[in-house]
Design an enzyme around this catalytic site. Structure first.
Site, PDB file in Angstrom:
ATOM      1  N   ASP A   8      -8.239  12.738   6.523  1.00 21.40           N
ATOM      2  CA  ASP A   8      -8.730  13.161   7.842  1.00 21.40           C
ATOM      3  C   ASP A   8      -7.688  14.131   8.412  1.00 21.40           C
ATOM      4  OD1 ASP A   8      -6.676  11.560   8.733  1.00 21.40           O
ATOM      5  OD2 ASP A   8      -7.917  10.265  10.001  1.00 21.40           O
ATOM      6  N   CYS A  65      -5.013   8.977   5.593  1.00 26.53           N
ATOM      7  CA  CYS A  65      -5.292   9.067   7.029  1.00 26.53           C
ATOM      8  C   CYS A  65      -3.991   8.718   7.753  1.00 26.53           C
ATOM      9  CB  CYS A  65      -6.477   8.183   7.434  1.00 26.53           C
ATOM     10  SG  CYS A  65      -6.283   6.417   7.137  1.00 26.53           S
ATOM     11  N   THR A  67      -2.796   5.884   9.026  1.00 25.49           N
ATOM     12  CA  THR A  67      -2.186   4.646   8.538  1.00 25.49           C
ATOM     13  C   THR A  67      -2.545   4.313   7.093  1.00 25.49           C
ATOM     14  OG1 THR A  67      -4.105   3.403   9.273  1.00 25.49           O
ATOM     15  CG2 THR A  67      -2.269   3.595  10.848  1.00 25.49           C
ATOM     16  N   HIS A  98      -2.033  -4.593 -12.132  1.00 21.79           N
ATOM     17  CA  HIS A  98      -2.723  -5.870 -11.917  1.00 21.79           C
ATOM     18  C   HIS A  98      -4.158  -5.712 -11.422  1.00 21.79           C
ATOM     19  CE1 HIS A  98       1.121  -8.542 -11.495  1.00 21.79           C
ATOM     20  NE2 HIS A  98       1.173  -7.740 -12.537  1.00 21.79           N
ATOM     21  N   HIS A 133      -5.303 -10.166 -16.094  1.00 25.37           N
ATOM     22  CA  HIS A 133      -5.700  -9.352 -14.932  1.00 25.37           C
ATOM     23  C   HIS A 133      -7.122  -8.821 -15.091  1.00 25.37           C
ATOM     24  CE1 HIS A 133      -1.640  -9.752 -13.566  1.00 25.37           C
ATOM     25  NE2 HIS A 133      -1.181  -9.237 -14.696  1.00 25.37           N
TER      26      HIS A 133
HETATM   27  C1  RB5 Z   1      -6.897   8.955  13.520  1.00 21.79           C
HETATM   28  O1  RB5 Z   1      -6.288   9.085  14.758  1.00 21.79           O
HETATM   29  C2  RB5 Z   1      -6.534   7.618  12.903  1.00 21.79           C
HETATM   30  O2  RB5 Z   1      -7.212   6.606  13.534  1.00 21.79           O
HETATM   31  C3  RB5 Z   1      -6.839   7.642  11.419  1.00 21.79           C
HETATM   32  O3  RB5 Z   1      -6.115   8.659  10.815  1.00 21.79           O
HETATM   33  C4  RB5 Z   1      -6.502   6.411  10.618  1.00 21.79           C
HETATM   34  O4  RB5 Z   1      -5.176   6.018  10.820  1.00 21.79           O
HETATM   35  C5  RB5 Z   1      -7.428   5.286  10.697  1.00 21.79           C
HETATM   36  O5  RB5 Z   1      -7.251   4.259  10.024  1.00 21.79           O
END
Ligand code: RB5
Length: 149
Positions: A8, A65, A67, A98, A133
């Site tokens: 993203d 993304c 996180t 695994h 596994h």
């Molecule tokens: C975008 O702001 C953020 O929510 C996205 O990049 C991601 O971290 C969602 O899991």
């Protein structure tokens, strides 16, 4: 290997850099976007990459993304995808050995580019260990077919 990569807006810059890095390792890479750091919704990109990995068009996927969590949730909704969120090299190695993970997700807001490169390299070069596994991974597939215990 054929590798599908997507992000993203939050992962855009890391994606651009990792794309070139994965090519430099000798892999074929297809970029599923985002095309810029303008806001996009991670499920739109995540589903496209995950579906094409599940169909066998690509052997591995890399999704980024902010996180790595949103991309991981999305990718794991697609039957046949085993997506692993990794913030360290050992998790990436074990996800391959695994879990036979076929999609790696990364959090661009949580780890530095240098570490992300190392995680991706290990993810791409590590094989599945099989053996006990394999039985466990087969049970994941049973669960997808509604036959999980
Ligand atoms: C975008 O702001 C953020 O929510 C996205 O990049 C991601 O971290 C969602 O899991």
């Amino acid at each position: 290997m054929r590798v599908a990569i997507g992000s993203d807006h939050a992962g855009f810059e890391m994606k651009e850099s990792l794309k070139e890095y994965v090519k430099s390792l000798g892999h074929e890479v297809e970029d599923f976007g985002a095309p810029s750091s303008d806001p996009v919704d991670y499920p739109d990109i995540g589903y496209r990459v995950a579906k094409d990995v599940a169909s066998g068009q690509f052997e591995r996927g890399v999704l980024i993304c902010g996180t790595g969590i949103g991309m991981s949730i999305v990718a794991n909704k697609v039957p046949g995808v085993r997506a692993a969120l990794a913030g360290d090299v050992e998790s990436a190695r074990l996800a391959r050995e695994h879990n036979d993970a076929n999609v790696l997700t990364l959090g661009a807001r949580l780890i530095r580019l240098e570490l992300a490169r190392e995680i991706v390299r290990i993810f791409l070069e590590t094989g599945f260990a099989g053996g006990r596994h394999a039985r466990r991974v087969e049970k994941i597939a049973l669960g997808e077919a509604g036959k999980g215990k």
